[in-house]
Design an enzyme around this catalytic site. Structure first.
Site: not given
Ligand code: FAD
Ligand code: SIN
Length: 523
Positions: A116, A232, A278, A340, A375
């Protein structure tokens, strides 16, 4: 209603569930309450496509991954943090594998490592283009089997209970019964993800309203680097496709960006073309759209890879695009940039510790110094699992010295169900639109000042009705969106340079005195 637990974990993405599993294992005598605003799987983790970065091949080494991360972070990473996270990656990923995640293998039986933007080596472990879904499902299967973890879905944290920079738990709304619980805990851990819903166009799911960042801010924590909101480059452009990402891994496998007349343009912006970092690709698309007046560009894989390669490597993108009558083995994909990832967040150590005692923040809501001003792709799932591990170790070592202290009941006041719900929708739309137009990919001093005027006005309006309306998720989220929007605007105004993702036409150069922005209430 009063509830007590040893550890309250808010959020069920990679950060929250990994922490719950590890903490339950290390502290088997403690009770853990894990809550999620929607179903357990609903969060950015589930939608992650590209994968998770780690040194894995013989040609790669930690120093290369570290340098790539530092270089994307554009001078604002905390290098010891970067070193610690990158060097733990293989160990943490092996734990996911042991838990049941089956990363895609190539014909030789080895893990298929993706490439990537900004990575000098192939080092992205992935499960086709549905990495997040596979990781999340495995985590959920595992967490549900653990006895000392109680799980509550559709429980929305409204606010922390904190005084004098100490946190005692949180007020949480059970959305099904309407009951507000006072949850007292030895330690409260926010793993609430990002805040993409602040912007009109985003790859993020609806839960991403910055709740954890806003709650921690109100509790007195320092918020850092919020001007660095990553866009993104390639989100599907279609009137009915809500927030669907087209993975960067597709450009890693040779897909080319073209304008709607079929002209390639990335060579005009960066020698690495489609695999430039990005921020550069997003700004290039933004510039092309402004130059041509078009409303999207095209991402073409069909001319460069065979149908079977495309279907095998990108089954999720293929199937989803087909639902919108776009056949990616024949046609280019219409795409636009979209908000993103939140590179800033609550200032925290790798173990989630903050300046508010007994409050921990991990995952996308935290700012550990790993990402700096931008990032590197696929580094955030990695940060989530490493921080969860470190946090579990810290909490376990402190557990016997921490006490639960019960606190006051939520005071509902004269709150009544809103007969003017339209005001919430109106304010929500306004914020998302002016954030996109004035605090988006390319900023100017004037646009930022306009945004500040508007957010001040909206915050006044929201404060006027917040305490009169019955507490509902939309209202809680709106107040949080407004708080986080204000923090982003104030941080962006204070940065008098362009660096990483923050690009201001009035300050196009980098300053030599650059440092992280920090904001603490009251500003
Ligand atoms: P999240 O997985 O967003 O979870 C948040 C949690 O908090 C959820 O359970 C939600 O219900 C809860 N929550 C929020 N507010 C409240 C509240 N007030 N009360 C109770 N619960 C609450 N990163 C990579 O490294 N590789 C990738 O390939 C990649 N692809 C991505 C593709 C997309 C489409 C997106 C959107 C992001 C991507 N990212 C990627 C970024 C990565 O997915 C996220 O940064 C990461 O998953 C965040 O994890 P987290 O556990 O911090 O939060
Ligand atoms: C992607 O698959 O392009 C998302 C990867 C990332 O946000 O780290």
């Amino acid at each position: 209603m009063n509830t007590k637990t040893d550890f309250l974990i808010v959020g069920s993405g990679i950060a929250g569930i990994s922490l719950a599993i590890k903490l339950a294992h290390l502290s088997p005598d403690d009770n853990i309450l894990l809550i999620a605003k929607e179903n357990l799987e609903e969060g950015s983790t589930y939608y992650a496509q590209g994968g998770i970065a780690s040194v894995w091949s013989d040609s790669d080494n930690f120093e290369k991954h570290i340098q790539d991360t530092l270089s994307a972070g554009d001078g604002l990473c905390n290098e010891p943090v970067v070193r610690k996270i990158v060097t733990q990656a293989p160990e943490r990923i092996n734990e996911l594998i042991t838990m049941g995640v089956q990363f895609t293998r190539n014909d030789t039986g080895n893990y298929d490592l993706g490439k990537e933007g900004g990575h000098s080596e192939r080092r992205i472990l992935h499960v086709n283009d549905q990495t997040g879904e596979n990781i999340e499902k495995n985590l959920i299967d595992n967490v549900k089997k653990i006895k000392n973890i109680e799980i509550r879905e559709h429980w929305c944290a409204i606010n922390l209970y904190a005084s004098n920079y100490k946190c005692y738990g949180a007020y949480v709304l059970d959305q099904e019964s309407g009951i507000i619980h006072n949850i007292a805990a030895k330690a409260t851990i926010l793993a609430t993800g990002g805040a993409g819903k602040i912007y009109l166009y985003t790859t993020n799911p609806d839960i991403a309203s910055g709740d954890g960042i806003a709650m921690a801010y109100r509790a007195g924590a320092t918020i850092s680097n919020m001007e660095f909101y990553q866009f993104h480059p390639t989100c599907l452009y279609h009137p009915y496709a809500k927030s669907f990402l087209i993975t960067e891994a597709m450009r890693g496998e040779g897909a080319i960006l073209k304008n709607v007349r079929g002209k390639e343009f990335m060579q005009d912006y960066h020698p690495s073309k489609e695999l430039a970092p990005r921020d550069i690709v997003s700004r290039a698309i933004d510039a092309e759209l402004k130059k041509t007046g078009d409303d999207h560009v095209l991402l073409d894989i069909s001319s460069y890879k065979t149908p079977s390669f495309i279907k095998n490597h990108f089954p999720g993108v293929y199937e989803t695009c087909l639902k919108f009558n776009i056949d990616i083995i024949k046609d280019p994909i219409p795409v636009v940039p979209a908000a993103h990832y939140c590179c800033g967040g609550v200032m925290a150590g790798i173990d989630g510790s903050t300046e508010v005692k007994n409050l921990y923040v991990i995952g996308e809501s935290a700012c550990t110094g790993f990402h700096g001003a931008n990032r590197l792709a696929s580094n955030s799932l990695l940060e989530g699992i490493v921080s969860a591990h470190e946090c579990a170790e810290t909490l376990t070592s402190l557990s016997s010295d921490l006490k639960i202290k019960e606190f006051e009941q939520w005071e509902p006041g004269h709150a009544v169900p809103s007969t003017e719900a339209v005001i919430i929708t109106q304010n929500w739309d306004e914020i998302r639109r002016f954030m996109w137009n004035y605090v988006g990919i390319v900023r100017t001093n004037k646009r930022l000042q306009r945004a500040k005027k508007r957010i001040n006005m909206l915050q006044d309006e929201i404060n006027q009705y917040y305490w009169d309306f019955k507490i509902e998720k939309n209202l809680v989220e709106l107040r949080n969106l407004a708080t986080v929007a204000k923090i982003i605007i104030v941080s962006a105004i204070s940065r008098k340079e362009s660096r990483g993702i923050h690009y201001n036409l009035d300050h196009p150069e980098k300053s030599e005195m650059s440092r992280s922005t920090t904001l603490r209430r009251p500003w």
